[in-house]
Structures are given as C-alpha cells and as structure tokens.
Scaffold this active site. Structure first.
Site, PDB file in Angstrom:
ATOM      1  N   GLU A 121      33.252  -3.366 -31.401  1.00  0.00           N
ATOM      2  CA  GLU A 121      34.930  -3.059 -31.393  1.00  0.00           C
ATOM      3  C   GLU A 121      35.305  -3.477 -33.057  1.00  0.00           C
ATOM      4  OE1 GLU A 121      36.475  -1.730 -29.206  1.00  0.00           O
ATOM      5  OE2 GLU A 121      34.762  -1.813 -27.744  1.00  0.00           O
ATOM      6  N   ASP A 206      32.971   6.235 -30.749  1.00  0.00           N
ATOM      7  CA  ASP A 206      32.452   6.405 -29.365  1.00  0.00           C
ATOM      8  C   ASP A 206      31.750   7.745 -28.953  1.00  0.00           C
ATOM      9  OD1 ASP A 206      33.340   4.075 -29.258  1.00  0.00           O
ATOM     10  OD2 ASP A 206      35.284   4.298 -27.862  1.00  0.00           O
TER      11      ASP A 206
END
Length: 636
Positions: A121, A206
């Site tokens: 993250e 992602d």
C-alpha cells in the site's frame, strides 16, 4: 524515453476459493497469456507469497507462463512481506522474516535474488529502511504523492532518488499517479502519448486493474486493450526496462519523505467527517491550485490512523503485537496480512470473513502459547483504558474497564471469536447516499476511484449508526422508547451511559458510581461465566445488551432465526451451526428479549455492499430505582 511498468498481484490469505478462482480466470490467466506473446516487452512483477503458492499448487498453467517469462528475461521480480503486511505496522524482526520468506520462495522457484521491494500500500516510514537493507534490497517504489508532499515538483520526478535512515541508503522510484489513472483506462494511443511526454515513465500498480476491476476484463482482453497497448509501445520504440536497469543510471538526488501512502489512502484514513472537510478545502482552493501547489501543504491522514478510526482494527493489531512479543509462528505472520486492518475502496475491515481468518490465526497463536489459566490486567490496546484478560484452557475473555464490556470471546477449540463484531458508523461516502447525489461517470471503463456507485437494495433502510461500540454485557437504562425498532436503530433514550464510563475493578468485579447512578458487576469464570449485577438508577427499564458474531445460520430456542425475534423467559439458547456451539443464557428471573440482525453499508470496488455483521440481542426488565439480576453464560 523508457517505460518502467510493474504489476502487483495480491489476494488476502485464505481468501474464498471462488474469489481466487474468479481473479485467476478474469485477470491473472489472461494477463500472463497476453504477456507471453510479447517476451520482448519487459515488465516487473510482485505477488504476495500466499498467492504465488496458490498459483503454483492449483493454477499451474498460470505459474508455468510466469516461469516462461522469467526464462525469457521479460520479468523482474520484486519481493515484499510474504503475507503482504504493512511493514511499518509490524515489529522489526517480523519485517525481516516476512521479506526473507518471500526472497526464499523466489530463489527456490525462479533462481533469483530480488533487489527491489514492493512496499505494501506504499505506506512509507523511513524506519523500515534498516530491515529492508538487511534483506539485500537496494530500491523500492512509493507514489509521486510522497514526493509532492515533501516539496518536490512533478517535473523533477523522472527518475529515482536516494534516501537514508541511520546512514543506510535506499533507492526510491516515484510512481506516476497520472499513469495509474490512465492505464488501462485511456485508449492505448492516449496512454502511450502520456508515456512519451516523460523521460522515464514509472508505473507499478495492481494487476487486478487488468481484468478483475469492474468492466476491465472485456476492455483489456476481449477488446484487446493490453495487446494494442503493448504493440503501440513496441512500435513507437519506447524502451521497456526493468527497475534494475534504471537503477544503474545516475540518481536524481536525495529525498526525505513524510509518513504518507498514496493520495487516496490519505482521504480514507481520515475520520469520516474530516474527509468531507478535506474535500471541501480542496474545492475551496481549486483543483488546479491543489494539484500544482496546494498538495505540498494540504495532506490527508496516515495509514496508522485506521487504528484510531476503527477500534476493532486497533484491538486486532495490538493483540498481534502482544503475540509477536511472546512467540513467532506462521499463524502470527498470516495475522499480519494488511487487508483486515483498514477500509478504503475495498471491503477490508468490513468483511467478516477477513476478520474471521485473522482471529483464527490469533486463536492458533494463543493455543500454542497456553501453559496455564490466568487473569491479567493491562492496557493491551494502548487506548488509555485497562483491559482484563482471562485466559482459560479453551476460551479467552477480554473485558474493557470502559463500561465493563466484553470485547473478545475467543474460542480456541473452534478458532473463532464470537465478539468479532463491527460497530455501525458514519463513513464519508454515506453523505452521497444521504444527499441523494448521483455520481456521474460516462466512461466505458474507469478506475474504481472514479466509479459511479450503485446498490441493488434500498441503502437508506440500513443506514443507522451506533452510539457505542458493539460489544457485550453493555448496561442500558432506558424508558418506554425502548422497543425492537428503536433497539435495531440504536435511537432509544438512554440515561446512564455506562458504556462511556471507566469502571473501577478488582479482578472481575467492576463498579461505577456518580450522583445519579450506581452499578456493580461481578463475574466468575470457570466453565461458564456466572454474573451478578446490582443497579441503583433513575429510569424504568434496565437492558443488558449482547452482540455476537456468527459465520453461519443460528437457531434461537430451537427456531431458525431470520431477521427479528421477541421472546420472554429465563433461559435462552442460541445454536451456532458454523461452530456447532450452543450458547446458553440463564437468569434468576423472567426477562423479555429482543434479537435482531445488524448490517453495515460499505463501499467496495463494485458499488455499495450490505454486510451482515452481528446478531444484536438484549434482555430487559422494568425496575424501580433498584435492581438485582444474576445469571450465567455457558458455551457448550
């Protein structure tokens, strides 16, 4: 000009089989089938370790394609924490173990030693540099947002920088937010035009954007966006490179970055009302000013603020820290998986299955640690309020002295926490529901950050907020406003507010007293919880509230429970079909009872989700100034 493109793949540890299969079929399989056609297209790859194990064991065709691309020199592998923890949120020695575990997997399966690290993250704290460097890592990526917050201008971010901690040096690449929002959502020609405007185009994001996000499977594969993009890149003579190639070039200088993550995380980690004010402030200064100048000075929250925002997350995190100090195990490292500790555009903390998995690992750890039964008082979750932890052979009970509430009831035999509940609270995106505002987006396919959110149910019917954390043994003093509807909506009159008070305790005896209210609660825990409550208070109804989490259907007094139920009696039995446990309440007098399901409304990558969180139930009786109740809670 060069393009550094990387794909990050992750699934929460022990995620539902169908969820993993869906990700493989819609995203991972077609992604690597497409990349296999163009071995000259260089890219980087990071996958969490558990997902790599799943691909190797159950989806060998996908794993074989990755092996092929590795043999062709197409891919550079990045390491990270094996079970995808936020490195800054776990103890230092656990950081090292997690990274080395993934390093070993990559070495054993692909014959390489990674030099780059995927920072989960992109949560940056410079204290992680020590452990990262000890694992042989030379560079990592964060977002360009980190650099902008540190005072850099966008036109400076066309290469990597050095930073250091206690003299340990690390290379840092800034990921372009502009490219994150363009790939794979812009037309291939338009995306390539953006890349051509940069000396070094840096993106690492992602992989799930390429098939799993709403609308992207059709766009990326059936309409061949990815093939067209790759062909365009190769035809334009844009050099596709590995991060290791770029790291051989001269750095752009030195940087010291603030403790932030990517831009969106800064919004999500703020308290919900502050998120709304944050957006108003950006509107007030103007988007153009904010993007060019204001972003240096106007920042959102930090990732660890989720522990402040969500007490349920904080409790689980501090239990993990407690375990880590006592014994290391694979269950501990699985418990450190990040998804369950926060909530943004994905379900995260709002998903009961993720919390169930986390508490299963926690129970496994506690089973390994068990030597003898004991009771311990400490501020386990660092909230300034002491907790009382009663450890028995098969169960762990944790009471908070705030309200003398039961906040954990972990069944070590069944590996299940019946207090794995979630409080209904206001989220910033609820404001759009309350305002009936319509999110407009006419794009054929878009990033989930710009998604127009819809629900296939009447959202407002379930949009209620709790005044207190949903635990058990909550003492309420109320009046005739109390009924099944007001209990479900949590809008009945409540006078004593014991749930806000800090009780004095001696062992498992708790008491509180002020000018108007006095209450004493005695608990005795052996094979069951025996309790006795004495109350002196103004009011005409006393209610004892419980909130239990169940992972399947339940029977109440022999009948299948659906949504709501009202009973009376002195014995109440709940049979949990998931754990096969019978939970029995006995009282010394007849009481009325209300049982109701509680749901939360949360956003996810597809829209809004209605999620069952707990069965909330209450035993109540009228009284006149003084009341004494005794009873027991037994789990068979």
């Amino acid at each position: 000009m060069s393009l550094l493109i990387g794909f990050h793949m992750h699934q929460p540890v022990d995620n539902f089989k169908e969820a993993v299969e869906n990700a493989v079929n819609l995203c991972y399989r077609p992604l690597f089938e497409t990349l296999k056609k163009y071995p000259e297209f260089k890219f980087s790859l990071h996958s969490s370790g558990w997902l790599l194990e799943q691909l190797k064991e159950k989806y060998s065709d996908v794993f074989e394609n990755i092996l092929y691309l590795n043999e062709k020199g197409s891919v550079e592998f990045f390491t990270g924490g094996f079970y995808e923890p936020i490195l800054a949120s776990i103890p230092k020695e656990d950081r090292t173990f997690q990274i080395e575990k993934l390093n070993n997997f990559l070495n054993q399966n692909f014959g390489l030693t990674p030099k780059g690290l995927w920072l989960t993250e992109r949560v940056w704290e410079d204290s992680v540099i020590d452990e990262v460097r000890k694992c042989g890592i030379e560079y990592l990526m964060v977002d360009d947002y980190h650099f902008l917050c540190a005072g850099f201008d966008k036109n400076e971010l066309d290469g990597y920088f050095y930073s250091e901690y206690n003299g340990e040096k690390i290379g840092i690449f800034p990921i372009s937010k502009e490219l994150r929002y363009a790939i794979p959502f812009y037309l291939p020609d338009d995306a390539v035009s953006l890349i051509k405007n940069k000396k070094m185009a840096i993106i690492f994001d992602d992989a799930e954007k390429f098939g799993l996000w709403p609308g992207t499977n059709e766009w990326v594969y059936k309409e061949k966006w990815l093939e067209k993009f790759i062909q365009k890149i190769l035809s334009e003579n844009i050099k596709t490179a590995h991060y290791s190639d770029a790291f051989r070039e001269k750095s752009n200088g030195i940087c010291y970055l603030p403790n932030v993550s990517y831009y969106e995380m800064g919004e999500w980690s703020l308290r919900s009302k502050d998120t709304l004010e944050y957006k108003k402030l950006i509107e007030k200064v103007g988007k153009n000013y904010f993007d060019s100048i204001g972003i240096k000075f106007i920042k959102g929250g930090i990732w660890k603020n989720f522990f402040v925002k969500y007490p349920e997350s904080n409790h689980l995190h501090k239990r993990m820290i407690e375990i880590s100090k006592k014994k290391k195990s694979d269950s501990l490292y699985k418990l450190q998986t990040n998804d369950v500790f926060w909530h943004g555009v994905f379900g995260g903390l709002y998903l009961p299955n993720l919390r169930d998995n986390a508490y299963r690992y926690l129970c496994e750890c506690e089973k390994e640690l068990f030597i003898c039964e004991y009771i311990q008082k400490d501020d386990f979750n660092f909230d300034g309020i002491d907790e009382i932890k009663a450890v028995k052979k098969n169960f762990i009970y944790i009471f908070s002295t705030k309200g003398s509430r039961l906040i954990e009831l972990s069944d070590k035999e069944k590996l299940f926490n019946f207090q794995n509940t979630l409080t209904r609270r206001f989220e910033s995106y609820h404001q759009k529901i309350l305002d009936n505002s319509d999110e407009k987006n006419n794009s054929k396919v878009t990033t989930i950050h710009n998604l127009k959110r819809k629900a296939n149910f009447n959202v407002k019917e379930y949009l209620y907020y709790d005044r207190y954390q949903k635990a058990s043994f909550i003492d309420l003093v109320t009046d005739d406003s109390f009924n099944i509807d007001s209990f479900k909506k949590n809008n009945f009159n409540e006078f004593a507010r014991f749930y806000e008070k800090e009780f004095i305790n001696e062992g498992l005896k708790f008491w509180y007293e002020d000018d108007e209210y006095k209450i004493t609660k005695n608990f005795n825990i052996d094979k069951k919880i025996d309790f006795e409550i004495e109350l002196n208070a103004k009011g005409n109804i006393y209610a004892m509230e419980f909130n239990f989490h169940f992972a399947g259907d339940v029977l109440i007094n022999g009948n299948e429970f659906e949504e709501e139920l009202e009973l009376s009696g002195d014995i109440f039995e709940i049979v949990d079909e998931f754990t096969k446990r019978k939970i029995k309440f006995k009282f010394d007098k007849e009481l009325k009872a209300i049982f109701t399901n509680l749901y939360t409304i949360s956003q996810n990558e597809k829209g809004y989700s209605l999620t069952h969180q707990e069965v909330s139930f209450v035993f109540y009786t009228p009284f006149d100034k003084m009341l004494k109740i005794s009873g027991s809670l037994e789990i068979e």
